[in-house]
Each structure stands twice: as structure tokens, then as C-alpha cells.
Design a protein around this motif. Structure first.
Motif, PDB file in Angstrom:
ATOM      1  N   SER A 110     -31.507  12.716   4.228  1.00 59.72           N
ATOM      2  CA  SER A 110     -30.651  14.253   4.663  1.00 59.72           C
ATOM      3  C   SER A 110     -30.119  13.789   6.025  1.00 59.72           C
ATOM      4  CB  SER A 110     -31.840  15.323   4.828  1.00 59.72           C
ATOM      5  OG  SER A 110     -31.036  16.402   5.162  1.00 59.72           O
ATOM      6  N   LEU A 111     -29.214  14.616   6.321  1.00 63.72           N
ATOM      7  CA  LEU A 111     -28.706  14.558   7.619  1.00 63.72           C
ATOM      8  C   LEU A 111     -29.648  14.398   8.667  1.00 63.72           C
ATOM      9  CD1 LEU A 111     -26.260  14.714   9.716  1.00 63.72           C
ATOM     10  CD2 LEU A 111     -26.470  17.051   9.645  1.00 63.72           C
ATOM     11  N   LEU A 112     -30.640  15.403   8.687  1.00 64.98           N
ATOM     12  CA  LEU A 112     -31.952  14.977   9.359  1.00 64.98           C
ATOM     13  C   LEU A 112     -33.029  15.476   8.759  1.00 64.98           C
ATOM     14  CD1 LEU A 112     -31.035  16.971  12.955  1.00 64.98           C
ATOM     15  CD2 LEU A 112     -31.181  14.528  12.621  1.00 64.98           C
ATOM     16  N   VAL A 113     -34.068  14.325   8.805  1.00 64.10           N
ATOM     17  CA  VAL A 113     -34.871  14.611   7.868  1.00 64.10           C
ATOM     18  C   VAL A 113     -36.239  15.432   8.844  1.00 64.10           C
ATOM     19  CG1 VAL A 113     -34.774  12.463   6.780  1.00 64.10           C
ATOM     20  CG2 VAL A 113     -36.176  12.549   8.724  1.00 64.10           C
ATOM     21  N   TYR A 114     -37.046  15.914   7.962  1.00 59.39           N
ATOM     22  CA  TYR A 114     -38.219  16.480   8.571  1.00 59.39           C
ATOM     23  C   TYR A 114     -39.510  15.502   8.597  1.00 59.39           C
ATOM     24  CZ  TYR A 114     -35.716  20.819   7.394  1.00 59.39           C
ATOM     25  OH  TYR A 114     -35.093  21.707   7.205  1.00 59.39           O
ATOM     26  N   PRO A 115     -40.245  15.774   9.672  1.00 61.40           N
ATOM     27  CA  PRO A 115     -41.680  14.870   9.943  1.00 61.40           C
ATOM     28  C   PRO A 115     -42.417  14.990   8.713  1.00 61.40           C
ATOM     29  CG  PRO A 115     -41.058  15.979  11.870  1.00 61.40           C
ATOM     30  CD  PRO A 115     -40.235  16.738  10.905  1.00 61.40           C
ATOM     31  N   VAL A 116     -42.791  13.835   8.323  1.00 63.57           N
ATOM     32  CA  VAL A 116     -44.131  13.861   7.065  1.00 63.57           C
ATOM     33  C   VAL A 116     -45.218  14.556   7.606  1.00 63.57           C
ATOM     34  CG1 VAL A 116     -45.652  12.370   5.978  1.00 63.57           C
ATOM     35  CG2 VAL A 116     -43.036  11.657   6.364  1.00 63.57           C
ATOM     36  N   ASP A 117     -45.812  15.227   7.118  1.00 66.76           N
ATOM     37  CA  ASP A 117     -47.193  16.038   7.343  1.00 66.76           C
ATOM     38  C   ASP A 117     -47.886  16.266   6.379  1.00 66.76           C
ATOM     39  OD1 ASP A 117     -48.756  17.493   8.921  1.00 66.76           O
ATOM     40  OD2 ASP A 117     -47.751  19.539   8.608  1.00 66.76           O
ATOM     41  N   GLY A 118     -49.261  16.207   6.465  1.00 69.07           N
ATOM     42  CA  GLY A 118     -50.319  16.300   5.362  1.00 69.07           C
ATOM     43  C   GLY A 118     -50.555  15.013   4.462  1.00 69.07           C
ATOM     44  N   PHE A 119     -50.034  13.817   4.836  1.00 68.16           N
ATOM     45  CA  PHE A 119     -50.161  12.465   4.353  1.00 68.16           C
ATOM     46  C   PHE A 119     -51.827  12.140   4.550  1.00 68.16           C
ATOM     47  CE2 PHE A 119     -49.632   8.031   3.882  1.00 68.16           C
ATOM     48  CZ  PHE A 119     -49.165   7.819   2.714  1.00 68.16           C
ATOM     49  N   PRO A 120     -52.403  11.662   3.695  1.00 72.95           N
ATOM     50  CA  PRO A 120     -53.823  11.105   4.125  1.00 72.95           C
ATOM     51  C   PRO A 120     -53.916  10.264   5.216  1.00 72.95           C
ATOM     52  CG  PRO A 120     -53.297  10.795   1.571  1.00 72.95           C
ATOM     53  CD  PRO A 120     -52.007  11.302   2.293  1.00 72.95           C
ATOM     54  N   ASP A 121     -53.157   9.431   5.374  1.00 69.90           N
ATOM     55  CA  ASP A 121     -53.067   8.626   6.717  1.00 69.90           C
ATOM     56  C   ASP A 121     -52.587   9.231   7.954  1.00 69.90           C
ATOM     57  OD1 ASP A 121     -53.004   6.549   8.613  1.00 69.90           O
ATOM     58  OD2 ASP A 121     -52.936   5.038   7.299  1.00 69.90           O
ATOM     59  N   GLN A 122     -53.240   9.825   8.559  1.00 68.35           N
ATOM     60  CA  GLN A 122     -52.842  10.809   9.743  1.00 68.35           C
ATOM     61  C   GLN A 122     -51.855   9.926  10.607  1.00 68.35           C
ATOM     62  OE1 GLN A 122     -53.042  13.902  10.024  1.00 68.35           O
ATOM     63  NE2 GLN A 122     -51.728  13.830  11.996  1.00 68.35           N
ATOM     64  N   GLU A 123     -52.009   8.472  10.882  1.00 68.38           N
ATOM     65  CA  GLU A 123     -51.271   7.638  11.664  1.00 68.38           C
ATOM     66  C   GLU A 123     -49.764   7.656  11.266  1.00 68.38           C
ATOM     67  OE1 GLU A 123     -52.845   3.940  13.684  1.00 68.38           O
ATOM     68  OE2 GLU A 123     -54.367   4.278  12.096  1.00 68.38           O
ATOM     69  N   ILE A 124     -49.791   7.780   9.923  1.00 71.06           N
ATOM     70  CA  ILE A 124     -48.329   7.853   9.558  1.00 71.06           C
ATOM     71  C   ILE A 124     -47.548   8.998   9.773  1.00 71.06           C
ATOM     72  CG2 ILE A 124     -46.911   7.858   7.214  1.00 71.06           C
ATOM     73  CD1 ILE A 124     -47.883   5.215   7.927  1.00 71.06           C
ATOM     74  N   CYS A 125     -48.505  10.079   9.702  1.00 71.59           N
ATOM     75  CA  CYS A 125     -47.774  11.568  10.096  1.00 71.59           C
ATOM     76  C   CYS A 125     -47.376  11.513  11.481  1.00 71.59           C
ATOM     77  CB  CYS A 125     -48.732  12.542   9.887  1.00 71.59           C
ATOM     78  SG  CYS A 125     -49.485  12.775   8.272  1.00 71.59           S
ATOM     79  N   ASN A 126     -48.419  11.001  12.437  1.00 69.91           N
ATOM     80  CA  ASN A 126     -47.839  10.936  13.906  1.00 69.91           C
ATOM     81  C   ASN A 126     -46.860   9.862  14.285  1.00 69.91           C
ATOM     82  OD1 ASN A 126     -50.294  12.369  14.276  1.00 69.91           O
ATOM     83  ND2 ASN A 126     -51.420  10.923  14.626  1.00 69.91           N
ATOM     84  N   ALA A 127     -46.643   8.694  13.616  1.00 72.52           N
ATOM     85  CA  ALA A 127     -45.421   7.900  13.622  1.00 72.52           C
ATOM     86  C   ALA A 127     -44.182   8.569  13.233  1.00 72.52           C
ATOM     87  CB  ALA A 127     -45.714   6.697  13.097  1.00 72.52           C
ATOM     88  N   SER A 128     -44.299   9.582  12.200  1.00 75.80           N
ATOM     89  CA  SER A 128     -42.978  10.085  11.472  1.00 75.80           C
ATOM     90  C   SER A 128     -42.623  11.111  12.701  1.00 75.80           C
ATOM     91  CB  SER A 128     -43.234  10.768  10.297  1.00 75.80           C
ATOM     92  OG  SER A 128     -42.164  11.494   9.907  1.00 75.80           O
ATOM     93  N   LYS A 129     -43.545  11.864  13.097  1.00 74.42           N
ATOM     94  CA  LYS A 129     -43.136  13.021  14.063  1.00 74.42           C
ATOM     95  C   LYS A 129     -42.531  12.303  15.534  1.00 74.42           C
ATOM     96  CE  LYS A 129     -45.053  16.930  16.377  1.00 74.42           C
ATOM     97  NZ  LYS A 129     -46.192  17.783  16.724  1.00 74.42           N
ATOM     98  N   GLU A 130     -43.201  11.370  16.015  1.00 67.36           N
ATOM     99  CA  GLU A 130     -42.803  10.494  17.076  1.00 67.36           C
ATOM    100  C   GLU A 130     -41.201   9.978  17.092  1.00 67.36           C
ATOM    101  OE1 GLU A 130     -45.519   7.943  18.324  1.00 67.36           O
ATOM    102  OE2 GLU A 130     -47.061   9.628  18.767  1.00 67.36           O
ATOM    103  N   ALA A 131     -41.180   9.376  15.847  1.00 67.00           N
ATOM    104  CA  ALA A 131     -40.044   8.417  15.472  1.00 67.00           C
ATOM    105  C   ALA A 131     -38.742   9.551  15.086  1.00 67.00           C
ATOM    106  CB  ALA A 131     -40.080   7.757  14.251  1.00 67.00           C
ATOM    107  N   THR A 132     -38.909  10.637  14.437  1.00 69.02           N
ATOM    108  CA  THR A 132     -37.769  11.628  14.330  1.00 69.02           C
ATOM    109  C   THR A 132     -37.463  12.207  15.618  1.00 69.02           C
ATOM    110  OG1 THR A 132     -39.538  13.354  13.785  1.00 69.02           O
ATOM    111  CG2 THR A 132     -38.148  12.098  11.936  1.00 69.02           C
ATOM    112  N   GLN A 133     -38.434  12.628  16.312  1.00 71.42           N
ATOM    113  CA  GLN A 133     -37.967  13.250  17.625  1.00 71.42           C
ATOM    114  C   GLN A 133     -37.329  12.030  18.687  1.00 71.42           C
ATOM    115  OE1 GLN A 133     -41.603  14.747  19.182  1.00 71.42           O
ATOM    116  NE2 GLN A 133     -41.499  16.491  18.222  1.00 71.42           N
ATOM    117  N   GLU A 134     -37.705  11.012  18.751  1.00 71.05           N
ATOM    118  CA  GLU A 134     -37.110   9.861  19.516  1.00 71.05           C
ATOM    119  C   GLU A 134     -35.781   9.517  19.038  1.00 71.05           C
ATOM    120  OE1 GLU A 134     -37.759   5.090  20.419  1.00 71.05           O
ATOM    121  OE2 GLU A 134     -39.445   6.261  19.850  1.00 71.05           O
TER     122      GLU A 134
END
Length: 367
Positions: free
Chosen positions: A285-309
Motif C-alpha cells: 500500500s502507500l503506507l502499510v500497517y504494522p503486523v499485529d497478532g502474529f505468533p512470533d512477537q519479535e516479528i510484530c515488534n520489528a514491523s512496528k519499529e520498521a514502519t515508524q522508522e
């Protein structure tokens, strides 16, 4: 009769010495929107604020489907090891052919990747020799602002650089290096047409006799200007005029962030950089939403930090054209086997079934 120590070409003070490589201050016209930029955008032109930039919402998240861990059979594991051993001339294929598998242990390895496709623009004055070509000056229309210049867009998520001449910024001026003369004074003989003889170092004599190189005069014809005292100006090629214009450099770059949770201490994580996985989640998308609810919480945290950064880092000096995030399942299997009564192990990884091992039956080399 000795040759007189005279200059061949008469010194012409009107022929200037070679000027600077850049036009002097005030030589070029000031164009609105293309002035020197200060602050945070020294090298790039800051993009104008867009009419609308969607922001990821707190109550929105990218849903990720469940996925099965891929299995590697004994035949595939053996074939991968045989292929690996075949590239190592110090290794024998016999152990790989005759080994006895004890266990094949698959691991779940996720790789998260965020791609942010950006466009940045910078401008600079350029020039070329004027030989009578068309001059697209301000009289032919309004000069577009840097982000209004039309360009041919490349495929998304590909690195490309395009240089575009900004419309209606061209003008013809005398060459600033030769001051419109078409010639510059020879810097080697300083416009005199002659130089000190290298054979006798200007003495006119060599080995108790008159120097044959300069016939006793101590000076020789300048080999750079052939005695004329001047050379053709390299900036205008002798045409005396330059066509100046603003050149826009448009840079498209795919900014990539990758993350793999380090959960296998025995396996070097850098090995994953050169293999591919099986993408089971793709969100663009133009801007993607962070991944949430994925079994591996490290992936969720990485997605949130990366999209913001990426949003903060790249929106200030460039345009974000598109984002894409993916989650791949990278195959990794730990193979345990025995050969000649001893136990060994190796890893099979990536969809390419690459092999990593720290020890092989015929060698103890670390790979």
C-alpha cells in the motif's frame, strides 16, 4: 650561427589564463525554486507537503495467515550435501553417499522485510558547448518547480536514477573559462611559445658542446601549444559560448529493512542473506500497517519499529511512493547423521537447499 633565444609566438595579454572549473558567483541567473537549500535538505530538494498522507491507525493491523513448516526428506538432504561436497575439491563424496541419518529436525524461521519505495530530487547547473542549437529559455514558458517536472517513472521497488533538463531554464553566455575568446593561455610556457630545454636545462651546452636539442639557445618550442602560446579552451571547445541549463537528478530507491529472529545459535544468521524463502504474507500500500497478532512477537515488534522508522526517516527528504511488507518462511533443517561410527551434523537452508556445516568426515575445516 646560434638560434636567438626569442619567443616564437608573440605574447598576447588579451588571451586569458584558464579560469576556474565553475562559473564565478553571480554568473548564472537565479531561478525560483532552485536556489541553494540549507538545513536538513542540503543535498536534496525537500518535497512539498502532500495533500493527504494516510497514517497507520492504532486499531488497524495486517492479518497474517497460518503456515505449515516445510519438511525436508532424507533424499533431499542427501542430495543437498552431495551438491555441496561436489564444490569442495578437498572433500570426498563417499561419506555423503553412505551416511546414515539419525534425525532431521526442521525449524520455523520467519524473515520479515519492509520495502519503502522513495523518490528524491536534486538540481544543479550544467552546461554544454553552444553551437547554434535550440535554446529553451524562459520566453517559452513558466519554469516548473522541481517536483512539477514530469519524469518517466520506473517499475516500483527498483533503484533507478534519471537526469532531466528542466524546461525553460536554458541560456547562452560567453564561456567563463576563456572569457569568450575560445582560447586560453598555455600554462606550460605561460603564453611564450617556448620552454626551457630539458636536455641542457637551459644552459645551451651539453658535454662541452652546443646543445643539439635547442641549438644553443637554451629553450625549445613548447610541445603543448606547438609554439603558439595558447590552446583551445576545453570548456567551450573553441566556440566561445556555453549553453547553461538546470539539470534535475531524480533518484528512485528501494529502502529495505530485514529482520530474522536469532533463535538458532549454532547457525550463522548471515547465511540467510543469500537465500530465498517462501512468502506467505504480502501487504502492499502507500503506507502499510504494522503486523499485529502474529505468533512470533519479535516479528510484530520489528514491523512496528520498521514502519515508524521508515516513515520518519524518508518522508522528510523524499516522497514515499509505495510500501510493501512480507513475511517469508525460510526453510531450515538440522540434519544429524553417523559415518564410520562417528556422529556429524549439518544444516540445509533456504528454498535453494544450501548446506552449512562446520565439520565433514574427511576434513575438520571450518567453512
Amino acid at each position: 650561427m646560434e638560434e636567438k633565444d626569442e619567443d616564437i609566438g608573440a605574447f598576447d595579454p588579451s588571451i586569458p589564463e584558464e579560469g576556474s572549473s565553475a562559473p564565478p558567483p553571480g554568473w548564472l541567473d537565479s531561478v525560483s525554486g532552485y536556489e541553494d537549500h540549507l538545513g536538513d535538505c542540503t543535498d536534496q530538494i525537500c518535497p512539498p507537503p502532500p495533500d493527504f498522507v494516510p497514517q497507520p491507525e492504532n486499531d488497524r493491523n495486517a492479518s497474517v495467515p497460518k503456515v505449515m513448516v516445510p519438511q525436508v526428506s532424507e533424499d533431499v538432504a542427501r542430495e543437498a550435501l552431495l551438491k555441496f561436497v561436489g564444490k569442495k575439491w578437498t572433500y570426498s563424496s563417499k561419506p555423503a553417499q553412505n551416511l546414515v541419518f539419525k534425525d532431521l529436525k526442521p525449524f520455523t524461521v520467519y524473515r520479515y522485510r519492509l520495502e519503502t519505495f522513495t523518490e528524491s530530487r536534486s538540481s544543479a547547473w550544467e552546461c554544454e558547448t553552444y553551437t547554434g542549437q535550440f535554446v529553451d529559455g524562459p520566453q517559452y514558458g513558466m519554469i516548473p518547480q522541481p517536483w512539477q517536472v514530469e519524469v518517466q517513472y520506473p517499475p516500483k521497488f527498483t533503484d533507478t536514477v534519471q537526469k532531466v533538463r528542466v524546461p525553460h531554464t536554458s541560456s547562452v553566455k560567453p564561456c567563463y573559462q576563456c572569457r569568450g575568446k575560445g582560447r586560453i593561455r598555455c600554462t606550460h610556457c605561460h603564453g611564450r611559445g617556448r620552454m626551457q630545454c630539458i636536455s641542457c636545462h637551459g644552459s645551451g651546452h651539453g658535454r662541452n658542446r652546443r646543445c643539439a636539442g635547442c641549438h644553443g639557445g637554451g629553450r625549445r618550442v613548447c610541445t603543448w601549444c606547438h609554439g603558439s602560446g595558447h590552446r583551445t579552451c576545453r570548456k567551450c571547445n573553441g566556440h566561445k559560448k556555453l549553453l547553461h541549463f538546470i539539470q534535475l537528478t531524480v533518484t528512485w530507491k528501494n529502502q529495505v529493512y530485514e529482520f530474522i529472529p536469532d533463535q538458532q545459535p549454532e547457525f550463522p544468521m548471515k547465511k540467510f542473506e543469500k537465500v530465498s524463502g517462501e512468502a506467505f504474507f504480502i501487504d502492499e500500500s502507500l503506507l502499510v500497517y504494522p503486523v499485529d497478532g502474529f505468533p512470533d512477537q519479535e516479528i510484530c515488534n520489528a514491523s512496528k519499529e520498521a514502519t515508524q522508522e521508515h516513515l520518519l526517516k524518508y518522508s522528510a527528504s523524499s516522497r514515499i511512493l509505495q510500501q510493501r511488507q512480507t513475511i517469508e518462511l525460510v526453510p531450515l533443517t538440522h540434519a544429524f547423521y553417523s559415518y564410520n561410527g562417528k556422529d556429524y551434523d549439518y544444516f540445509v537452508y533456504g528454498t535453494e537447499n544450501k548446506v552449512y556445516t562446520s565439520k565433514y568426515p574427511t576434513s575438520c575445516s571450518i567453512l
